[in-house]
Motif scaffolding. Structure first.
Motif, PDB file in Angstrom:
ATOM      1  N   VAL A   1       9.888 -24.984 -14.462  1.00 52.95           N
ATOM      2  CA  VAL A   1       8.762 -24.301 -14.124  1.00 52.95           C
ATOM      3  C   VAL A   1       9.144 -23.703 -12.637  1.00 52.95           C
ATOM      4  N   GLY A   2       8.668 -22.608 -11.953  1.00 58.52           N
ATOM      5  CA  GLY A   2       8.931 -22.137 -10.653  1.00 58.52           C
ATOM      6  C   GLY A   2       7.837 -21.307 -10.401  1.00 58.52           C
ATOM      7  N   LEU A   3       7.849 -20.633  -9.396  1.00 56.34           N
ATOM      8  CA  LEU A   3       6.442 -20.027  -8.494  1.00 56.34           C
ATOM      9  C   LEU A   3       6.950 -18.938  -7.648  1.00 56.34           C
ATOM     10  N   GLY A   4       6.525 -17.611  -7.847  1.00 60.35           N
ATOM     11  CA  GLY A   4       6.579 -16.663  -6.772  1.00 60.35           C
ATOM     12  C   GLY A   4       5.372 -16.381  -6.236  1.00 60.35           C
ATOM     13  N   VAL A  14       9.350 -20.756  -5.224  1.00 60.39           N
ATOM     14  CA  VAL A  14       9.683 -22.349  -5.539  1.00 60.39           C
ATOM     15  C   VAL A  14      10.524 -21.995  -6.832  1.00 60.39           C
ATOM     16  N   ASN A  15      11.972 -22.298  -6.524  1.00 61.96           N
ATOM     17  CA  ASN A  15      12.926 -22.234  -7.683  1.00 61.96           C
ATOM     18  C   ASN A  15      12.528 -22.996  -8.920  1.00 61.96           C
ATOM     19  N   ARG A  16      12.766 -22.448  -9.991  1.00 58.69           N
ATOM     20  CA  ARG A  16      12.690 -23.064 -11.410  1.00 58.69           C
ATOM     21  C   ARG A  16      13.302 -24.081 -11.408  1.00 58.69           C
ATOM     22  N   GLY A  21       8.985 -33.542  -9.017  1.00 56.39           N
ATOM     23  CA  GLY A  21       8.553 -32.990  -7.750  1.00 56.39           C
ATOM     24  C   GLY A  21       8.378 -31.669  -7.586  1.00 56.39           C
ATOM     25  N   THR A  22       8.870 -30.694  -8.475  1.00 56.68           N
ATOM     26  CA  THR A  22       8.483 -29.134  -8.568  1.00 56.68           C
ATOM     27  C   THR A  22       7.035 -28.954  -8.614  1.00 56.68           C
ATOM     28  N   LEU A  57       9.764 -17.067 -19.771  1.00 57.82           N
ATOM     29  CA  LEU A  57       8.486 -16.796 -19.979  1.00 57.82           C
ATOM     30  C   LEU A  57       7.793 -16.743 -18.357  1.00 57.82           C
ATOM     31  N   ILE A  58       7.377 -15.381 -18.178  1.00 59.66           N
ATOM     32  CA  ILE A  58       6.709 -15.180 -16.922  1.00 59.66           C
ATOM     33  C   ILE A  58       5.224 -15.141 -16.937  1.00 59.66           C
TER      34      ILE A  58
END
Length: 176
Positions: A1-4, A14-16, A21-22, A57-58
């Protein structure tokens, strides 16, 4: 999972990753990068797509108070690149129902002049127009095969997100 996190452009990423710790990085990024500015969905979609090398998946979480034609163009680029999308349209209940009783001053988000009005006089037309906008965004999303749901700012996003992902996972299992 990541975040923009975005407004007129990506503000934080936050890179996938699948590392444990992500999640902490995501929560920290959300806490330290509040968005209180206009958005440029088209530009942000281009920036995100430029960073994705594989289909994914976005999950897009936004108020989507933008021209539905612009939303359609952004969604078309996501579909063209082969990605899937879950769209959560975040709506404030007071904004959706115009549940204000006092005479107020309305300010346009795009530089329009300020208008003073009694919400009771415009409530019906306003709520019809607001609901029509949500319906138009839903129509654009579902035309590309994307899921769309409206989430109130008074509700927590967690349950709708879990329900969507669970339903998606069940559909994927059945299709195998």
């Amino acid at each position: 999972v990541g975040l923009g996190v975005f407004a007129t452009e990506l503000l934080a990423i936050v890179n996938r990753s699948s590392q444990t710790g992500t999640w902490r990085k995501i929560v920290e990024t959300l806490a330290t990068h509040p968005v209180d500015a206009q958005t440029d969905l088209s530009r942000v979609v281009d920036q995100v797509l430029g960073q994705l090398n594989h289909r994914c998946l976005i999950v897009l979480i936004s108020d989507l108070l933008a021209d539905p034609a612009m939303v359609r163009e952004s969604l078309a680029r996501i579909r063209h690149r082969g990605h899937d999308l879950i769209l959560f349209q975040i709506v404030d209940q007071t904004e959706r129902t115009l549940a204000i009783d006092d005479l107020v001053q309305f300010e346009g988000l795009e530089g329009e002049e300020t208008v003073r009005a009694d919400p009771a006089d415009i409530r019906d037309a306003y709520t019809r127009a607001f609901d029509a906008h949500i319906a138009a965004v839903r129509k654009e999303a579902t035309a590309f095969g994307f899921d769309h749901t409206v989430v109130s700012t008074h509700d927590w996003l967690g349950p709708p997100l879990v329900a969507f992902i669970s339903r998606r996972e069940a559909l994927m299992r059945r299709s195998r």
